[in-house]
Design an enzyme around this catalytic site. Structure first.
Site, PDB file in Angstrom:
ATOM      1  N   CYS A   1      52.103 -53.128  33.068  1.00 15.92           N
ATOM      2  CA  CYS A   1      51.091 -52.069  32.991  1.00 15.92           C
ATOM      3  C   CYS A   1      49.696 -52.630  33.217  1.00 15.92           C
ATOM      4  O   CYS A   1      49.112 -53.229  32.307  1.00 15.92           O
ATOM      5  CB  CYS A   1      51.173 -51.370  31.630  1.00 15.92           C
TER       6      CYS A   1
ATOM      7  N   CYS B   1      47.000 -50.934  31.008  1.00 15.87           N
ATOM      8  CA  CYS B   1      46.971 -51.395  29.616  1.00 15.87           C
ATOM      9  C   CYS B   1      46.372 -52.799  29.517  1.00 15.87           C
ATOM     10  O   CYS B   1      45.583 -53.077  28.623  1.00 15.87           O
ATOM     11  CB  CYS B   1      48.378 -51.460  29.025  1.00 15.87           C
ATOM     12  N   ASP B   2      46.785 -53.689  30.410  1.00 11.79           N
ATOM     13  CA  ASP B   2      46.496 -55.112  30.205  1.00 11.79           C
ATOM     14  C   ASP B   2      45.453 -55.686  31.160  1.00 11.79           C
ATOM     15  O   ASP B   2      44.973 -56.798  30.935  1.00 11.79           O
ATOM     16  CB  ASP B   2      47.802 -55.921  30.339  1.00 11.79           C
TER      17      ASP B   2
END
Ligand code: NAP
Length: 321
Positions: free
Chosen positions: A144, A147-148
């Protein structure tokens, strides 16, 4: 919004899944005055919710964040009376509801009754399947970018894959990373033309063609990946702090194995009306066998599945006209 742990009366339609396909099916079914429940997975998320920007959903020029789009789908469906619950569905069994043939759906401890079922469980990111992959998840290996990505400000990262997801996410990662190397097993991309054009024009993106990841190396955190050239067999190390893996999808259809006809890849086989191999059970979106997986096609499938479920329920209740 009502959650019902044990249903005494079956829903007209129970939708398994809370992504674009499931929520569109939910909106259509609820708007058709059917008592409708959508069960979203508890341990999985819809792919769209971790997509930075969806720029090809019609009617939204400039694009929209995937999470926000999903929230809008849900709000609109609930406005029409869709009920929601969460839980990981483990299977469905046939059940007679006072002379009407339906289903009972198990999700954890909860049981839900249904006269028709719409499966919209989507798909999850496929793994590379190399030994070090699991060890480094959350320690440099990610599925992701939204997200990261921000953890990799001014660092060097790599993306594996040559499809739309890999290229879209590689472009997103250039907002943070110093350099993004796309590792692809062939010498040309599968991604759509516009994404390819943007990637080739972006000087932060480099390509490792004809290459596969043989191992992921580091102490606690990822420090490098070992690449193997599939043509020459030669290996080399690429120093990166992050490895983002986007090598396609695996359908979330395990609970339906043996119950519904699946294709060789595990996708649910449906006809043009989203009818599965079992009357009364419909399927839509990324979990189905089809060629084009987009938010807009998932929504179209969802609307069709809901209408088919409506016809099935009306027929069952003797209300068809
Ligand atoms: P995909 O289209 O199946 O592409 C997977 C990529 O990973 C391919 O380039 C494939 O290589 C590579 N690959 C597969 N297994 C591999 C392995 N074991 N090792 C190394 N590489 C491997 O998957 P996706 O990109 O996730 O897209 C899924 C669906 O969502 C597609 O229908 C796509 O069009 C859609 N999507 C659309 C958008 C958009 O419209 N903006 C964005 C994201 C996704 P090969 O090319 O050699 O097969």
């Amino acid at each position: 919004m009502v959650e019902e742990a044990v249903s005494t009366q079956p829903y007209d339609v129970v939708i398994i899944g809370g992504g674009p396909a499931g929520l569109t099916a939910g909106m259509y079914a609820a708007r058709a005055n059917l008592r409708t429940l959508a069960i979203a997975g508890e341990t999985s998320v819809s792919q769209v919710t971790i997509t930075d920007i969806v720029e090809n959903y019609p009617g939204i020029p400039g694009g929209i964040n995937g999470f926000e789009l999903a929230e809008r789908f849900k709000t609109q469906a609930v406005e029409f009376g869709l009920q929601t619950a969460s839980g990981d569905v483990t299977g469905l069994v046939r059940k007679d509801w006072g002379g009407l043939a339906g289903w009972e759906i198990a999700a954890g401890e909860a049981r839900y009754g249904a006269l028709s079922v719409v499966v919209a469980t989507g798909a999850t990111w496929r793994r590379l399947g190399i030994p070090s992959e699991e060890r480094f998840i959350g320690r440099g290996v990610s599925f992701c970018a939204t997200c990261d990505g921000p953890f990799y400000r001014n660092r060097e990262v790599a993306v594996v894959g040559g499809g739309d997801t890999a290229i879209q996410e590689a472009l997103f990662l250039t907002r943070f990373a110093k350099k993004v190397t796309v590792i692809h097993r062939r010498d040309r991309l599968r991604a759509t033309g516009i994404l390819q054009k943007r990637a080739f024009a972006n000087d932060k993106i480099a390509f490792a063609w004809n290459s596969v990841v043989e191992s992921i190396d580091g102490l606690d955190l990822v420090q490098a990946v070992r690449l193997r050239d599939v043509k020459t067999g030669q290996t080399r190390d690429l120093a990166v702090s992050g490895l983002f893996i986007f090598v396609g999808l695996t359908p979330n259809t395990a609970p339906f194995q043996g119950a519904l006809a699946l294709d060789a890849g595990g996708y649910i086989q449906v006809d043009a009306n989203m009818q599965t191999s079992v009357p009364g059970v419909f399927a839509c979106g990324d979990c189905t066998a089809k060629r084009f997986r987009q938010v807009v096609t998932a929504c179209g499938d969802g609307a069709t599945a809901a209408f088919s479920a409506q016809l099935h329920v009306e027929e069952l209740k003797g209300e068809a006209y």
